[in-house]
Design a protein around this motif. Structure first.
Motif, PDB file in Angstrom:
ATOM      1  N   ILE A   9      -0.450  69.784 -41.094  1.00  0.00           N
ATOM      2  CA  ILE A   9      -1.801  70.084 -40.618  1.00  0.00           C
ATOM      3  C   ILE A   9      -1.748  71.029 -39.419  1.00  0.00           C
ATOM      4  O   ILE A   9      -2.546  71.970 -39.307  1.00  0.00           O
ATOM      5  CB  ILE A   9      -2.544  68.784 -40.242  1.00  0.00           C
ATOM      6  N   ARG A  13      -3.366  74.706 -39.154  1.00  0.00           N
ATOM      7  CA  ARG A  13      -4.363  74.957 -38.098  1.00  0.00           C
ATOM      8  C   ARG A  13      -3.984  76.163 -37.256  1.00  0.00           C
ATOM      9  O   ARG A  13      -4.813  77.030 -36.981  1.00  0.00           O
ATOM     10  CB  ARG A  13      -4.481  73.725 -37.213  1.00  0.00           C
ATOM     11  N   ARG A  68      -5.264  65.677 -44.430  1.00  0.00           N
ATOM     12  CA  ARG A  68      -6.269  65.327 -43.420  1.00  0.00           C
ATOM     13  C   ARG A  68      -6.824  63.927 -43.663  1.00  0.00           C
ATOM     14  O   ARG A  68      -7.010  63.147 -42.721  1.00  0.00           O
ATOM     15  CB  ARG A  68      -7.400  66.351 -43.432  1.00  0.00           C
ATOM     16  N   SER A 132     -14.518  73.079 -36.411  1.00  0.00           N
ATOM     17  CA  SER A 132     -13.131  73.330 -36.811  1.00  0.00           C
ATOM     18  C   SER A 132     -12.206  72.246 -36.278  1.00  0.00           C
ATOM     19  O   SER A 132     -11.309  71.758 -36.989  1.00  0.00           O
ATOM     20  CB  SER A 132     -12.687  74.703 -36.306  1.00  0.00           C
ATOM     21  N   ASN A 136      -9.869  69.601 -38.386  1.00  0.00           N
ATOM     22  CA  ASN A 136      -8.412  69.589 -38.215  1.00  0.00           C
ATOM     23  C   ASN A 136      -7.908  68.356 -37.468  1.00  0.00           C
ATOM     24  O   ASN A 136      -6.739  68.301 -37.082  1.00  0.00           O
ATOM     25  CB  ASN A 136      -7.970  70.850 -37.465  1.00  0.00           C
TER      26      ASN A 136
END
Length: 300
Positions: A9, A13, A68, A132, A136
């Protein structure tokens, strides 16, 4: 497994292995090894890479959705078990639009008074950045606008309706007016938030509705900078009433005038990733937001 998913992740990101490793407090070789092990476990390539990060593969894009969800579920599980043993505890990571920072202080103060084992990390961010960061898993919740841009699948709790004021120096012509309308600001020396701020876009819409298109001589992403320019003399800014009152407190040279003839008020409130059930801390935070909103309405 969960730790490796967090690495994945982070790379997605940041779009950069070095920055992702730094954000996790790891060395880049450790992160690269973790990603390779995850790919071996799943039997697919997740990331295109040569000499540098090349983006996610189609399999990686699908895996990111699952990663996620799994990481979010794992964190919720750990918090649920910790709460069962020790009560509410841990850190709430809250991202807040700059104009709502005074409300964030009220919310965190009330929450920590009721739950002293919970700490807050509060970050000032734009509304786009907040969405965002929620996606994330960088923050647990945000305070942002609820009705001016698409939010996606989130849980929302209204906190207040934003009303706008002019902040000017007591020696300015605007300070002498009992009533101030948007059209009165035509030709004035303005300092405003930067165009990437949703608050600035709302202000611009109000200017357009009044038939004027003023230019800001000074732009900043900090409300403190705007108030300091007004205090220095010559500038005028537009701020939500709560932020204006906070910045002008103890500064007799600054004058607040509520703007009349404006369009719709905009709702600001708590935004959190949608999930059922919420973590115990987030459930309590939503309830505290609701209680603070009712208090604000009753005292308005």
């Amino acid at each position: 497994m969960i730790h490796k998913l967090e690495m994945f992740i982070a790379v997605a990101r940041e779009g950069h292995f070095g920055r992702a490793a730094e954000s996790l407090g790891l060395t880049q070789p450790t992160l690269s090894t973790g990603i390779k092990q995850l790919e071996e476990m799943l039997g697919v390539q997740l990331i295109f890479r040569g000499s540098r990060y090349g983006g996610l593969t189609p399999e990686g894009q699908r895996a990111l959705v699952w990663a996620r969800q799994l990481v979010s579920d794992a964190r919720a599980f750990r918090q649920e078990m910790r709460t069962a043993r020790h009560g509410l505890s841990g850190i709430v990571r809250l991202a807040v639009i700059p104009t709502a920072l005074t409300w964030a202080a009220q919310l965190s103060a009330r929450f920590t008074a009721a739950h002293p084992n919970v700490r807050f990390t509060i970050l000032s961010r734009t509304s786009v950045e907040i969405l965002s960061m929620l996606e994330n898993l960088e923050v647990d919740a945000g305070l942002s606008y609820l009705d001016n841009e698409p939010l996606g699948r989130v849980t929302m709790e209204t906190l207040y309706q934003e009303k706008y004021t002019v902040v000017c120096h007591r020696e300015s012509d605007i300070a002498l007016q009992e009533r101030v309308e948007w059209a009165d600001l035509a030709g004035e020396r303005l300092c405003l938030l930067t165009p990437n701020m949703q608050n600035r876009r709302i202000i611009n819409e109000n200017f357009m509705a009044a038939g004027i298109s003023p230019e800001a001589q000074v732009e900043s992403n900090s409300t403190v900078v705007l108030a300091a320019h007004v205090q220095a003399g010559g500038w005028i800014t537009v701020l939500p009433i709560d932020m204006a009152r906070f910045l002008c407190a103890g500064k007799p040279e600054l004058v607040i005038r509520e703007l009349e003839g404006q369009g719709m008020d905009h709702a600001v409130g708590l935004v959190a990733p949608y999930r059922e059930p919420h973590t115990p801390v987030l459930t309590a935070l939503i309830a505290e937001t609701r209680a603070l909103s009712k208090k604000g309405v009753s005292s308005a």
